[in-house]
Design a protein around this motif. Structure first.
Motif, PDB file in Angstrom:
ATOM      1  N   PRO A 287       0.804  -1.230   0.000  1.00  0.00           N
ATOM      2  CA  PRO A 287       0.000   0.000   0.000  1.00  0.00           C
ATOM      3  C   PRO A 287       0.833   1.274   0.000  1.00  0.00           C
ATOM      4  CG  PRO A 287      -0.119  -1.109   2.135  1.00  0.00           C
ATOM      5  CD  PRO A 287       0.527  -2.059   1.182  1.00  0.00           C
ATOM      6  N   ARG A 288       2.051   1.208   0.535  1.00  0.00           N
ATOM      7  CA  ARG A 288       2.928   2.382   0.532  1.00  0.00           C
ATOM      8  C   ARG A 288       3.378   2.736  -0.886  1.00  0.00           C
ATOM      9  NH1 ARG A 288       2.822  -0.562   4.600  1.00  0.00           N
ATOM     10  NH2 ARG A 288       2.788   0.256   6.735  1.00  0.00           N
ATOM     11  N   LEU A 289       3.535   1.711  -1.729  1.00  0.00           N
ATOM     12  CA  LEU A 289       3.883   1.958  -3.126  1.00  0.00           C
ATOM     13  C   LEU A 289       2.711   2.606  -3.867  1.00  0.00           C
ATOM     14  CD1 LEU A 289       5.799  -1.324  -4.083  1.00  0.00           C
ATOM     15  CD2 LEU A 289       6.750   0.927  -3.531  1.00  0.00           C
ATOM     16  N   VAL A 290       1.488   2.228  -3.493  1.00  0.00           N
ATOM     17  CA  VAL A 290       0.298   2.833  -4.096  1.00  0.00           C
ATOM     18  C   VAL A 290       0.273   4.329  -3.798  1.00  0.00           C
ATOM     19  CG1 VAL A 290      -2.226   2.897  -4.081  1.00  0.00           C
ATOM     20  CG2 VAL A 290      -1.038   0.698  -3.947  1.00  0.00           C
ATOM     21  N   LEU A 291       0.534   4.696  -2.544  1.00  0.00           N
ATOM     22  CA  LEU A 291       0.541   6.109  -2.164  1.00  0.00           C
ATOM     23  C   LEU A 291       1.719   6.846  -2.799  1.00  0.00           C
ATOM     24  CD1 LEU A 291      -0.504   6.003   1.605  1.00  0.00           C
ATOM     25  CD2 LEU A 291      -1.932   6.355  -0.422  1.00  0.00           C
ATOM     26  N   ALA A 292       2.864   6.179  -2.893  1.00  0.00           N
ATOM     27  CA  ALA A 292       4.035   6.806  -3.523  1.00  0.00           C
ATOM     28  C   ALA A 292       3.745   7.126  -4.983  1.00  0.00           C
ATOM     29  CB  ALA A 292       5.245   5.886  -3.407  1.00  0.00           C
ATOM     30  N   ASP A 293       3.047   6.227  -5.681  1.00  0.00           N
ATOM     31  CA  ASP A 293       2.685   6.472  -7.079  1.00  0.00           C
ATOM     32  C   ASP A 293       1.712   7.642  -7.194  1.00  0.00           C
ATOM     33  OD1 ASP A 293       4.309   4.502  -7.978  1.00  0.00           O
ATOM     34  OD2 ASP A 293       2.719   3.065  -8.464  1.00  0.00           O
ATOM     35  N   LEU A 294       0.799   7.756  -6.227  1.00  0.00           N
ATOM     36  CA  LEU A 294      -0.125   8.892  -6.221  1.00  0.00           C
ATOM     37  C   LEU A 294       0.628  10.210  -6.078  1.00  0.00           C
ATOM     38  CD1 LEU A 294      -3.225   7.848  -4.057  1.00  0.00           C
ATOM     39  CD2 LEU A 294      -3.205   8.528  -6.456  1.00  0.00           C
ATOM     40  N   VAL A 295       1.596  10.225  -5.163  1.00  0.00           N
ATOM     41  CA  VAL A 295       2.401  11.428  -4.963  1.00  0.00           C
ATOM     42  C   VAL A 295       3.132  11.787  -6.247  1.00  0.00           C
ATOM     43  CG1 VAL A 295       4.407  12.377  -3.759  1.00  0.00           C
ATOM     44  CG2 VAL A 295       2.670  11.122  -2.478  1.00  0.00           C
ATOM     45  N   GLN A 296       3.708  10.781  -6.910  1.00  0.00           N
ATOM     46  CA  GLN A 296       4.462  11.027  -8.143  1.00  0.00           C
ATOM     47  C   GLN A 296       3.556  11.550  -9.255  1.00  0.00           C
ATOM     48  OE1 GLN A 296       6.520   7.581  -9.640  1.00  0.00           O
ATOM     49  NE2 GLN A 296       7.865   8.796 -10.926  1.00  0.00           N
ATOM     50  N   SER A 297       2.386  10.939  -9.427  1.00  0.00           N
ATOM     51  CA  SER A 297       1.488  11.371 -10.503  1.00  0.00           C
ATOM     52  C   SER A 297       0.925  12.760 -10.238  1.00  0.00           C
ATOM     53  CB  SER A 297       0.349  10.363 -10.688  1.00  0.00           C
ATOM     54  OG  SER A 297      -0.484  10.324  -9.547  1.00  0.00           O
ATOM     55  N   ARG A 298       0.641  13.069  -8.976  1.00  0.00           N
ATOM     56  CA  ARG A 298       0.114  14.396  -8.653  1.00  0.00           C
ATOM     57  C   ARG A 298       1.203  15.468  -8.761  1.00  0.00           C
ATOM     58  NH1 ARG A 298      -4.249  13.605  -3.701  1.00  0.00           N
ATOM     59  NH2 ARG A 298      -5.742  12.381  -4.910  1.00  0.00           N
ATOM     60  N   SER A 299       2.430  15.073  -8.498  1.00  0.00           N
ATOM     61  CA  SER A 299       3.531  16.020  -8.690  1.00  0.00           C
ATOM     62  C   SER A 299       3.693  16.347 -10.158  1.00  0.00           C
ATOM     63  CB  SER A 299       4.842  15.435  -8.155  1.00  0.00           C
ATOM     64  OG  SER A 299       4.790  15.255  -6.761  1.00  0.00           O
ATOM     65  N   ALA A 300       3.516  15.341 -11.004  1.00  0.00           N
ATOM     66  CA  ALA A 300       3.687  15.524 -12.438  1.00  0.00           C
ATOM     67  C   ALA A 300       2.620  16.437 -13.031  1.00  0.00           C
ATOM     68  CB  ALA A 300       3.657  14.167 -13.151  1.00  0.00           C
ATOM     69  N   ASP A 301       1.368  16.332 -12.531  1.00  0.00           N
ATOM     70  CA  ASP A 301       0.312  17.178 -13.098  1.00  0.00           C
ATOM     71  C   ASP A 301       0.009  18.403 -12.239  1.00  0.00           C
ATOM     72  OD1 ASP A 301      -1.189  16.202 -10.985  1.00  0.00           O
ATOM     73  OD2 ASP A 301      -2.382  14.844 -12.218  1.00  0.00           O
ATOM     74  N   ASP A 302       0.881  18.677 -11.258  1.00  0.00           N
ATOM     75  CA  ASP A 302       0.797  19.879 -10.425  1.00  0.00           C
ATOM     76  C   ASP A 302      -0.489  19.954  -9.602  1.00  0.00           C
ATOM     77  OD1 ASP A 302       1.919  22.202  -9.398  1.00  0.00           O
ATOM     78  OD2 ASP A 302       0.849  23.482 -10.821  1.00  0.00           O
ATOM     79  N   THR A 303      -0.977  18.792  -9.118  1.00  0.00           N
ATOM     80  CA  THR A 303      -2.150  18.786  -8.243  1.00  0.00           C
ATOM     81  C   THR A 303      -1.809  18.265  -6.852  1.00  0.00           C
ATOM     82  OG1 THR A 303      -2.797  16.567  -9.015  1.00  0.00           O
ATOM     83  CG2 THR A 303      -3.741  18.457 -10.173  1.00  0.00           C
ATOM     84  N   LEU A 304      -0.524  18.182  -6.557  1.00  0.00           N
ATOM     85  CA  LEU A 304      -0.101  17.631  -5.274  1.00  0.00           C
ATOM     86  C   LEU A 304      -0.388  18.588  -4.130  1.00  0.00           C
ATOM     87  CD1 LEU A 304       1.252  15.209  -3.937  1.00  0.00           C
ATOM     88  CD2 LEU A 304       3.438  16.350  -4.229  1.00  0.00           C
ATOM     89  N   LYS A 305      -0.115  19.878  -4.328  1.00  0.00           N
ATOM     90  CA  LYS A 305      -0.289  20.908  -3.297  1.00  0.00           C
ATOM     91  C   LYS A 305       0.506  20.521  -2.055  1.00  0.00           C
ATOM     92  CE  LYS A 305      -2.807  22.990  -6.235  1.00  0.00           C
ATOM     93  NZ  LYS A 305      -2.209  24.048  -7.045  1.00  0.00           N
ATOM     94  N   LEU A 306      -0.028  20.837  -0.849  1.00  0.00           N
ATOM     95  CA  LEU A 306       0.670  20.513   0.393  1.00  0.00           C
ATOM     96  C   LEU A 306       0.293  19.099   0.808  1.00  0.00           C
ATOM     97  CD1 LEU A 306       2.416  21.417   2.783  1.00  0.00           C
ATOM     98  CD2 LEU A 306       0.346  22.291   3.865  1.00  0.00           C
ATOM     99  N   SER A 307       1.242  18.170   0.736  1.00  0.00           N
ATOM    100  CA  SER A 307       0.946  16.762   1.013  1.00  0.00           C
ATOM    101  C   SER A 307       1.894  16.181   2.042  1.00  0.00           C
ATOM    102  CB  SER A 307       1.012  15.935  -0.270  1.00  0.00           C
ATOM    103  OG  SER A 307       0.043  16.348  -1.188  1.00  0.00           O
ATOM    104  N   THR A 308       1.360  15.228   2.802  1.00  0.00           N
ATOM    105  CA  THR A 308       2.151  14.544   3.819  1.00  0.00           C
ATOM    106  C   THR A 308       1.757  13.079   3.856  1.00  0.00           C
ATOM    107  OG1 THR A 308       2.171  16.551   5.186  1.00  0.00           O
ATOM    108  CG2 THR A 308       2.818  14.500   6.246  1.00  0.00           C
ATOM    109  N   LEU A 309       2.747  12.197   3.829  1.00  0.00           N
ATOM    110  CA  LEU A 309       2.505  10.770   3.975  1.00  0.00           C
ATOM    111  C   LEU A 309       2.748  10.401   5.434  1.00  0.00           C
ATOM    112  CD1 LEU A 309       1.804   8.123   2.583  1.00  0.00           C
ATOM    113  CD2 LEU A 309       4.215   7.846   2.022  1.00  0.00           C
ATOM    114  N   VAL A 310       1.704   9.892   6.101  1.00  0.00           N
ATOM    115  CA  VAL A 310       1.769   9.627   7.533  1.00  0.00           C
ATOM    116  C   VAL A 310       1.548   8.148   7.812  1.00  0.00           C
ATOM    117  CG1 VAL A 310       0.706  10.117   9.781  1.00  0.00           C
ATOM    118  CG2 VAL A 310       0.926  11.942   8.077  1.00  0.00           C
ATOM    119  N   GLU A 311       2.394   7.582   8.670  1.00  0.00           N
ATOM    120  CA  GLU A 311       2.204   6.208   9.136  1.00  0.00           C
ATOM    121  C   GLU A 311       1.402   6.260  10.431  1.00  0.00           C
ATOM    122  OE1 GLU A 311       2.963   3.230   8.021  1.00  0.00           O
ATOM    123  OE2 GLU A 311       4.145   3.768   6.252  1.00  0.00           O
TER     124      GLU A 311
END
Length: 202
Positions: free
Chosen positions: A95-119
């Motif tokens: 599941p951490r890879l799923v979230l990492a891919d989301l971060v990468q794709s949102r960074s690419a299309d500039d929709t990431l904004k202020l994001s934090t990955l929390v355990e």
């Protein structure tokens, strides 16, 4: 969209908007829109809200609610809350890879904004926070564009197959951050099965 059953604790203060069968709730929608003798703009509102609800259901939304919460400053904060369940891209995986891919794709299309990955103590959660805007109804030549505070928490299932997105929005852009803990608690409460609890099964 997925049929993955989940359970999540909905905070007190929210009133659910019916999603299951929009047609079955036309009386409620007519009441909101002004009834049988509604003005043309009320009829347009009725059509818009019906289309919105149908769109939410089509996109996997299991819950939609509006709420009012009294903040420590003594004034209420009005907000909208949705819970959506979707299939994750890529099939079973960490599941951490799923979230990492989301971060990468949102960074690419500039929709990431202020994001934090929390355990958290239950699962990893991706929190995304931003102040956006909505298109206002046209009242005059230069209508103001209201700001909207939005906070999203995305929770992946243990097998990485499904995602739960909890989305909180309020027109009070300056005070919306007061509800960060509430949304974090919701994210921690997500369970990808149907437990025998008093939580809302979706």
């Amino acid at each position: 969209m997925t049929d993955q059953p989940i359970s999540v604790s909905i905070p007190e203060g929210y009133s659910s908007i019916p999603l299951g069968d929009v047609v079955a709730h036309t009386d409620l929608l007519h009441a909101i829109g002004g009834g049988e003798g509604a003005r043309p703009d009320s009829v347009s509102f009725l059509s818009a809200i019906t289309t919105l609800l149908e769109s939410l259901v089509a996109n996997g939304t299991r819950y939609c609610g509006v709420g009012a919460h009294l903040l420590p400053d003594g004034d209420p904060l009005y907000s909208c809350l949705t819970v959506t369940v979707t299939d994750a891209v890529g099939g079973p995986r960490n599941p951490r890879l799923v979230l990492a891919d989301l971060v990468q794709s949102r960074s690419a299309d500039d929709t990431l904004k202020l994001s934090t990955l929390v355990e958290t103590d239950t699962h990893p959660v991706l929190f995304t926070e931003k102040v956006g805007s909505v298109i206002p109804r046209q009242h005059g030549e230069n209508p103001a564009t209201p700001a909207v505070y939005q906070l999203q928490a995305i929770v992946p299932s243990e097998d990485g197959n499904s995602l739960v997105a909890i989305e909180f929005s309020t027109p009070d852009a300056n005070r919306g951050i007061a509800c960060r803990k509430m949304i974090a608690d919701m994210a921690r409460s997500v369970v990808f099965r149907l437990p025998a609890t008093s939580s809302l099964d979706l």
